[in-house]
Every structure is written in structure tokens, then in C-alpha cells.
Design a protein around this motif. Structure first.
Motif, short mmCIF file in Angstrom:
data_model
loop_
_atom_site.label_atom_id
_atom_site.label_comp_id
_atom_site.label_asym_id
_atom_site.label_seq_id
_atom_site.Cartn_x
_atom_site.Cartn_y
_atom_site.Cartn_z
N LEU A 1 -12.74 13.29 -1.26
CA LEU A 1 -11.50 13.98 -0.91
C LEU A 1 -10.35 13.60 -1.84
N LYS A 2 -10.63 12.73 -2.82
CA LYS A 2 -9.64 12.31 -3.82
C LYS A 2 -8.39 11.71 -3.16
N LEU A 3 -8.64 10.82 -2.19
CA LEU A 3 -7.56 10.14 -1.49
C LEU A 3 -7.28 8.80 -2.16
N HIS A 4 -6.08 8.30 -1.97
CA HIS A 4 -5.72 7.01 -2.56
C HIS A 4 -5.42 6.02 -1.43
N LYS A 5 -4.19 5.73 -1.14
CA LYS A 5 -3.87 4.84 -0.03
C LYS A 5 -4.06 5.58 1.29
N VAL A 6 -4.89 5.03 2.17
CA VAL A 6 -5.16 5.68 3.45
C VAL A 6 -4.79 4.75 4.59
N THR A 7 -4.48 5.36 5.72
CA THR A 7 -4.36 4.63 6.98
C THR A 7 -5.64 4.89 7.77
N LEU A 8 -6.21 3.84 8.35
CA LEU A 8 -7.44 3.96 9.13
C LEU A 8 -7.14 3.72 10.60
N ILE A 9 -7.57 4.65 11.43
CA ILE A 9 -7.50 4.48 12.88
C ILE A 9 -8.93 4.40 13.39
N ILE B 1 -4.90 0.83 12.35
CA ILE B 1 -4.61 1.00 13.77
C ILE B 1 -5.94 0.88 14.49
N LEU B 2 -6.07 -0.14 15.32
CA LEU B 2 -7.35 -0.52 15.90
C LEU B 2 -7.27 -0.44 17.42
N ALA B 3 -8.04 0.47 18.00
CA ALA B 3 -8.04 0.68 19.44
C ALA B 3 -9.30 0.05 20.04
N SER B 4 -9.11 -1.00 20.85
CA SER B 4 -10.24 -1.71 21.46
C SER B 4 -11.33 -1.99 20.43
N TYR C 1 -19.30 -11.97 7.08
CA TYR C 1 -18.82 -11.19 8.21
C TYR C 1 -17.29 -11.26 8.34
N ALA C 2 -16.75 -10.16 8.87
CA ALA C 2 -15.30 -10.04 9.01
C ALA C 2 -14.69 -11.14 9.86
N ILE C 3 -15.42 -11.64 10.85
CA ILE C 3 -14.86 -12.61 11.78
C ILE C 3 -14.33 -13.84 11.06
N SER C 4 -14.91 -14.17 9.90
CA SER C 4 -14.48 -15.36 9.15
C SER C 4 -13.46 -15.03 8.06
N ARG C 5 -13.04 -13.74 7.97
CA ARG C 5 -12.20 -13.32 6.84
C ARG C 5 -10.92 -12.60 7.27
N LEU C 6 -10.64 -12.60 8.55
CA LEU C 6 -9.53 -11.78 9.06
C LEU C 6 -8.19 -12.15 8.42
N ARG C 7 -8.03 -13.40 8.06
CA ARG C 7 -6.75 -13.81 7.47
C ARG C 7 -6.53 -13.25 6.07
N GLU C 8 -7.56 -12.65 5.50
CA GLU C 8 -7.41 -11.98 4.21
C GLU C 8 -6.66 -10.65 4.33
N ILE C 9 -6.59 -10.12 5.55
CA ILE C 9 -5.95 -8.81 5.74
C ILE C 9 -4.44 -9.00 5.73
N ASN C 10 -3.77 -8.41 4.75
CA ASN C 10 -2.32 -8.61 4.62
C ASN C 10 -1.58 -7.27 4.56
N ILE C 11 -2.07 -6.32 5.35
CA ILE C 11 -1.38 -5.05 5.51
C ILE C 11 -0.97 -4.91 6.97
N PRO C 12 -0.02 -4.04 7.28
CA PRO C 12 0.38 -3.87 8.68
C PRO C 12 -0.78 -3.37 9.54
N ALA C 13 -0.90 -3.94 10.72
CA ALA C 13 -1.97 -3.55 11.64
C ALA C 13 -1.41 -3.45 13.05
N LEU C 14 -1.76 -2.36 13.72
CA LEU C 14 -1.41 -2.19 15.13
C LEU C 14 -2.70 -2.30 15.93
N ILE C 15 -2.73 -3.22 16.87
CA ILE C 15 -3.91 -3.44 17.70
C ILE C 15 -3.57 -2.97 19.11
#
Length: 266
Positions: A81-89, A113-116, A197-211
Motif C-alpha cells: 500500500l506504499k505506506l510510511h509511518k503508520v498507527t497500529l490499533i 493503540i492496544l485494546a486488551s 519475545y516481546a515480553i523481554s523487550r517492551l522497554r525498547e518501545i519509545n513511541i506513544p502508546a494508548l493501552i
């Protein structure tokens, strides 16, 4: 609106595009398909380009018969789709896919944006794992329709469904779950998670996140959301009231407003 298929080397993904603006990808969870987001598309596509798709093994996408990675599929869709910066829900399993993607391709993700959500590498309670195994074997032993009805009536899974007081929301979830194309079509072992696995790497995420979590969700899922909030520095967390595992269906107006407010401040 565009509805189409992306052909992959060993399968195909169904996707739908609506609206214009900055791109937002909606990633459904287990037992669901892209239509679980019906209450979000019109609202969000008035402001953004909305892409929703069926994960491989769900909805209109192909059934996997060899190992695959949801992160690779999502990367292929974004490139197509030739997208660049995306927001993921992401909802539930889809939240886990979104987290893995943000860790693998941080330059492509603007916000989460992470729902449950789930987190790959975080062990499920033994009973939850056993109930999931039962769903899979029920299909093999009794066929899809009987297995789906057993899932719906199983006391353990009631957190997944809106209460009978929310008749319209409950019907929407039941209709989506009752599609045989959304229920245990392939062995979970074929879906490869990103490692480490992600569980050991969560602190690498440095973008805004809504949980976004819900007070009537399973305690394990509520705890998972709290783990994420503590580990992602730029995260905020909201608990929606009187909702189960799919709050965006139970209280769509509240959910949609939370998301729009978050995005306008990002």
C-alpha cells in the motif's frame, strides 16, 4: 472504499481501505476478522486512511499450511500500500502482532493503540491454555459449528462476550465468532512469533502508546495491560467500565473518542 487481496508467496491476505489521511491499520484478535471493527471504520475514516485486514487463517484470508509470521504479512501489506509511518490499533492477539511489529520495524510505526492486548512470551495461565487447546480439538472431533457453540456456552470464555444486557453488542460479537472461517482453522504452532519475545523487550518501545483495558475482562488480560503500561515509557492506560474483552464493540462511542483524543495529542 477499496476491497482487495494481497497475494503472498504462500498465501493471500484480504484487506479493505477507506478514508484519507494518515494511515491507521486495524488488527483483529483471535476468533474474529476485520468486520469486528465495523463500529470504528466510519468514525475513523472521516479523519484518517483506515486499513483493516484479515490475519492469515481468519476471515477471507488464506489458511496457512506452513510456518508464517504475522509481522511479515503486515510488512508486506504496508509495502504493497506504499505506506510510511503508520498507527497500529490491535485487539487481543492483534495487539501482540502490533507490539511485535513495532519492535521489529520501529521506523514504520508512529503510535500504538492496544485494546486488551496479548504480549508474545508472556505465559498464559494453565487453564486458559487448556481451554484454547480444547477449542482446537473440539473442531477436529465435532466439527466447527458444534465447537463454536461449545466455546460460546463455556463459562470460562464469558469475559469475551458482552453481557446479555447489551443485546446489540452481544449479537455483533456472536455473529463474528460464529463464522467458521474465524475459529481454529489452523494449528497455532504454524504462527511464528518474533524472537527474542516481546515480553523481554517492551522497554525498547519509545513511541506513544494508548493501552485500553476493561474492568470485566479476564484478570490475566488486565494484568497484561498493567505490565505494558509500566514497561512502555510513553504509554497511557485507560480502563473502560462495564466491558469485557472487546470494549470497542460494547462501548464504541467511548472507545472511538478515546482513540481520537489520543491521536490528536500525539
Amino acid at each position: 472504499m477499496i476491497r482487495n487481496y494481497l497475494d503472498l508467496e504462500d498465501g493471500r491476505l484480504f484487506y479493505e481501505v477507506s478514508g484519507k489521511g494518515d494511515p491507521i491499520l486495524l488488527i483483529h484478535g483471535n476468533f474474529n476478522d476485520h468486520q469486528i471493527w465495523n463500529e470504528q471504520v466510519d468514525t475513523f475514516s472521516a479523519h484518517y486512511k483506515i486499513i483493516r485486514y484479515d490475519l492469515r487463517g481468519y476471515g477471507l484470508s488464506s489458511t496457512p499450511n506452513s510456518s508464517f509470521a504475522n509481522v511479515d504479512d503486515l510488512k508486506a501489506l504496508i509495502e504493497h500500500l506504499k505506506l510510511h509511518k503508520v498507527t497500529l490499533i490491535g485487539s487481543s492477539l492483534g495487539g501482540g502482532v502490533a507490539i511485535d511489529f513495532a519492535l521489529t520495524y520501529p521506523h514504520l510505526v508512529q503510535a500504538l493503540i492496544l485494546a486488551s492486548p496479548s504480549i508474545n512470551g508472556k505465559l498464559y495461565p494453565i487453564n486458559m491454555t487448556w481451554q484454547g487447546i480444547k477449542n482446537y480439538f473440539n473442531v477436529r472431533l465435532n466439527g466447527h459449528q458444534k465447537a463454536i457453540e461449545a466455546f460460546i456456552t463455556n463459562h470460562f470464555w464469558q469475559y469475551f462476550f458482552p453481557s446479555e444486557r447489551k443485546e446489540e453488542a452481544r449479537k455483533k460479537v456472536l455473529d463474528n465468532v460464529r463464522k467458521t472461517s474465524n475459529f481454529c482453522r489452523f494449528s497455532p504452532n504454524l504462527s511464528a512469533a518474533v524472537k527474542p519475545y516481546a515480553i523481554s523487550r517492551l522497554r525498547e518501545i519509545n513511541i506513544p502508546a494508548l493501552i485500553i483495558t476493561s474492568d470485566q475482562d479476564h484478570p490475566y488480560n488486565i494484568k497484561t495491560a498493567e505490565n505494558l503500561h509500566k514497561s512502555i515509557e510513553l504509554s497511557s492506560k485507560v480502563m473502560m467500565q462495564n466491558c469485557g474483552h472487546l470494549p470497542f464493540i460494547e462501548e464504541p462511542h467511548e472507545f472511538n473518542q478515546l482513540v481520537l483524543d489520543f491521536l490528536s495529542n500525539t
